[in-house]
Write a protein that holds these residues in place. Sequence first.
Motif, PDB file in Angstrom:
ATOM      1  N   ASP A  66       0.854  -1.181   0.000  1.00  0.00           N
ATOM      2  CA  ASP A  66       0.000   0.000   0.000  1.00  0.00           C
ATOM      3  C   ASP A  66       0.891   1.233   0.000  1.00  0.00           C
ATOM      4  O   ASP A  66       1.483   1.591   1.023  1.00  0.00           O
ATOM      5  N   ILE A  67       0.998   1.873  -1.165  1.00  0.00           N
ATOM      6  CA  ILE A  67       1.947   2.974  -1.253  1.00  0.00           C
ATOM      7  C   ILE A  67       1.445   4.237  -0.568  1.00  0.00           C
ATOM      8  O   ILE A  67       2.193   5.174  -0.384  1.00  0.00           O
ATOM      9  N   THR A  68       0.160   4.245  -0.186  1.00  0.00           N
ATOM     10  CA  THR A  68      -0.311   5.407   0.574  1.00  0.00           C
ATOM     11  C   THR A  68       0.133   5.279   2.029  1.00  0.00           C
ATOM     12  O   THR A  68       0.233   6.256   2.746  1.00  0.00           O
ATOM     13  N   ALA A  69       0.369   4.040   2.482  1.00  0.00           N
ATOM     14  CA  ALA A  69       1.007   3.848   3.790  1.00  0.00           C
ATOM     15  C   ALA A  69       2.518   3.910   3.560  1.00  0.00           C
ATOM     16  O   ALA A  69       2.975   4.300   2.498  1.00  0.00           O
ATOM     17  N   ASN A  73      19.760 -11.853   0.796  1.00  0.00           N
ATOM     18  CA  ASN A  73      20.090 -13.234   0.424  1.00  0.00           C
ATOM     19  C   ASN A  73      19.251 -13.799  -0.730  1.00  0.00           C
ATOM     20  O   ASN A  73      18.627 -14.851  -0.586  1.00  0.00           O
ATOM     21  N   PRO A  74      19.221 -13.129  -1.860  1.00  0.00           N
ATOM     22  CA  PRO A  74      18.443 -13.657  -2.994  1.00  0.00           C
ATOM     23  C   PRO A  74      19.015 -14.991  -3.491  1.00  0.00           C
ATOM     24  O   PRO A  74      18.260 -15.834  -3.993  1.00  0.00           O
ATOM     25  N   ASN A  75      20.331 -15.188  -3.350  1.00  0.00           N
ATOM     26  CA  ASN A  75      20.974 -16.470  -3.675  1.00  0.00           C
ATOM     27  C   ASN A  75      20.587 -17.053  -5.025  1.00  0.00           C
ATOM     28  O   ASN A  75      20.437 -18.270  -5.171  1.00  0.00           O
ATOM     29  N   GLY A  76      20.358 -16.196  -5.997  1.00  0.00           N
ATOM     30  CA  GLY A  76      20.084 -16.671  -7.352  1.00  0.00           C
ATOM     31  C   GLY A  76      18.680 -17.216  -7.548  1.00  0.00           C
ATOM     32  O   GLY A  76      18.414 -17.886  -8.552  1.00  0.00           O
ATOM     33  N   ALA A  77      17.768 -16.941  -6.616  1.00  0.00           N
ATOM     34  CA  ALA A  77      16.391 -17.461  -6.761  1.00  0.00           C
ATOM     35  C   ALA A  77      15.732 -16.843  -8.000  1.00  0.00           C
ATOM     36  O   ALA A  77      15.995 -15.693  -8.362  1.00  0.00           O
ATOM     37  N   HIS A  78      14.869 -17.616  -8.655  1.00  0.00           N
ATOM     38  CA  HIS A  78      14.158 -17.147  -9.835  1.00  0.00           C
ATOM     39  C   HIS A  78      12.925 -16.320  -9.426  1.00  0.00           C
ATOM     40  O   HIS A  78      12.414 -16.463  -8.322  1.00  0.00           O
ATOM     41  N   ASN A  79      12.450 -15.503 -10.383  1.00  0.00           N
ATOM     42  CA  ASN A  79      11.150 -14.810 -10.248  1.00  0.00           C
ATOM     43  C   ASN A  79      11.053 -13.860  -9.060  1.00  0.00           C
ATOM     44  O   ASN A  79       9.990 -13.700  -8.470  1.00  0.00           O
ATOM     45  N   ILE A  80      12.174 -13.235  -8.691  1.00  0.00           N
ATOM     46  CA  ILE A  80      12.110 -12.266  -7.598  1.00  0.00           C
ATOM     47  C   ILE A  80      11.498 -10.962  -8.129  1.00  0.00           C
ATOM     48  O   ILE A  80      11.880 -10.471  -9.185  1.00  0.00           O
ATOM     49  N   ALA A  81      10.563 -10.411  -7.386  1.00  0.00           N
ATOM     50  CA  ALA A  81       9.938  -9.120  -7.699  1.00  0.00           C
ATOM     51  C   ALA A  81       9.314  -9.110  -9.093  1.00  0.00           C
ATOM     52  O   ALA A  81       9.461  -8.165  -9.858  1.00  0.00           O
ATOM     53  N   CYS A  82       8.602 -10.174  -9.406  1.00  0.00           N
ATOM     54  CA  CYS A  82       7.906 -10.246 -10.702  1.00  0.00           C
ATOM     55  C   CYS A  82       6.509  -9.648 -10.599  1.00  0.00           C
ATOM     56  O   CYS A  82       5.870  -9.770  -9.562  1.00  0.00           O
ATOM     57  N   GLY A  83       6.069  -9.050 -11.668  1.00  0.00           N
ATOM     58  CA  GLY A  83       4.680  -8.584 -11.757  1.00  0.00           C
ATOM     59  C   GLY A  83       4.357  -7.443 -10.814  1.00  0.00           C
ATOM     60  O   GLY A  83       3.202  -7.270 -10.414  1.00  0.00           O
ATOM     61  N   LEU A  84       5.339  -6.631 -10.457  1.00  0.00           N
ATOM     62  CA  LEU A  84       5.044  -5.486  -9.583  1.00  0.00           C
ATOM     63  C   LEU A  84       4.159  -4.501 -10.359  1.00  0.00           C
ATOM     64  O   LEU A  84       4.290  -4.352 -11.577  1.00  0.00           O
ATOM     65  N   ASN A  85       3.259  -3.846  -9.626  1.00  0.00           N
ATOM     66  CA  ASN A  85       2.290  -3.013 -10.333  1.00  0.00           C
ATOM     67  C   ASN A  85       2.059  -1.671  -9.683  1.00  0.00           C
ATOM     68  O   ASN A  85       1.042  -1.036  -9.892  1.00  0.00           O
ATOM     69  N   ASP A  86       3.013  -1.244  -8.837  1.00  0.00           N
ATOM     70  CA  ASP A  86       2.844   0.084  -8.250  1.00  0.00           C
ATOM     71  C   ASP A  86       4.211   0.733  -8.043  1.00  0.00           C
ATOM     72  O   ASP A  86       5.240   0.073  -8.158  1.00  0.00           O
ATOM     73  N   ALA A  87       4.205   2.009  -7.712  1.00  0.00           N
ATOM     74  CA  ALA A  87       5.444   2.785  -7.673  1.00  0.00           C
ATOM     75  C   ALA A  87       6.237   2.540  -6.397  1.00  0.00           C
ATOM     76  O   ALA A  87       6.451   3.450  -5.591  1.00  0.00           O
TER      77      ALA A  87
END
Lengths: 305, 227
Positions: free
Chosen positions: B22-25, B34-48
């Motif tokens: 909630d970007i208003t909060a 520790n992303p450690n090469g994981a796939h699909n991090i931060a996919c499909g984000l839809n706000d600023a």
Amino acid sequence: MCGIVGLYLKNPELESRLGELFEPMLIAMTDRGPDSAGFAVYGDEYDAGVKLTLQSDDADYDWQALADRLEAAFGSLDSWFQNANVAVLKLASEEKQVLSWVAENAPDVRVMSAGQSIEILKGVGLPTEVAARYNLKSMRGSHAIGHTRMATESAVTLQGSHPFSTGLDLCLVHNGSLSNHNRLRDKLKRQGISFQTDNDSEVAAGYLTWRMAKGETLNQALKSALKDLDGFFTFTIGTRDGFAVVRDPISCKPAVIAETDDYVAMASEYRALADLPGIKEAKVWEPEPAKIYVWERDGAKVEAA
Amino acid sequence: MKTYDLSSDSLRELNQALHDADITASEREWRVANPNGAHNIACGLNDAISVDIDGHAGYYCAGMNQKANVTVHGNVGVGVAENMMSGMVHVKGDASQSAGATAHGGLLVVDGNASARCGISMKGVDIVVKGNIGPMSAFMGQSGCLVVCGDAGEALGDSIYEAHIYVKGSVTSLGADCIEKEMRQEHLDEVSDLLKRAGVETDPAAFKRYGSARQLYNFKVDNASAY
């Protein structure tokens, strides 16, 4: 899909931890290849003759009896040990004579590898099961390469799993698939190379065996492979002194390499490298297509094909 | 700032939280440890929102991004920012193949090198690579700009439509129907603006422009009746 991994230790102090460092790399590639797994571990060198890794499908196979028969035939058995359904034997004899004796006198036994340093262990099952079966994590050595398989070109069997032996102390793991393996297999058969399966990767291994039997170096054989193998591939080739990595000219299959002062590691994906010590400070990069990367005791080499 | 540690928290929870932010909060700033090469991090984000990934990420990182600002403090695997619509994705290290594939908008900046097929089928995204790019980049690029401060590999811009390619260094070879074109003032302005947005200080006049010769089948009006 399939996953491949390789770890070469530059720092000899880490050799007692090879298995412990390598096992998580193999298991991290389970998503890419859950049906079978295998690895080649290099270490425990034996210079007096040949070290053989033999396998039997019979869990109760009498390895002591086979060892006794080999000792009776050659009188040169220095030592041997059993590891699950595999036995590793060291004989102070000529490799060809021992191999032809095994083929004739113990035809139900498979030769997984032969050389001075190499031991190939592989089988059907999840990578974690195969690693546990052979107690990978306690193994020592200078380097190891491994494979997790998602079968495409042939059945899920021990014979179809990687690594494939390609000669003394040499083996190959493959991610990808070859499209001209049938015709190439026929050609290689006419040149006297024998095959156990319909697997495409075994043809790549047989191809390297053939080129090197003609006197080519590993580098030359890999350059020829880039011309003669049609399809997509990332190969990692284990040698007595290190390993080589080569990707097809349009880099269909992934690879990533990490290097520190202590080691060189390669994997299909970075995930497999994420637990290595010092990885956050490592140089991490993607090998370029159609280039041959080699790390050996006498240093690193990169050659354009 | 909210922090997710992927060595203990689940990736699915992270992505759901990012989608629900909630970007208003006060949920504008996020950190992934520790992303450690994981796939699909931060996919499909839809706000600023703004997401910092502290380490190497795997495949499809920040794919389908809209409006968000994603910074990766490391390398990324295949398909970073694929099909991005808007926003910005900044990779501080290298990107593997198909960076920015099919993306419609936004800005992708790679501080290191990008490998094969960078900007393949790009449809409006702007891509700035500070290092080199691999072979077959901008293949069938339809719209948007690819700016390369280093060298480009084989078959650059093969079968390209209307995407603009600018390369400062050498080009190993051009793909089918891709040719070098004149740098006019509007192109200098375009490169200058993109370099500024990517934080690169270099002379726009040092770049060469490449684009479509428009000689392939689909550019010939005589073939229009075939459809």
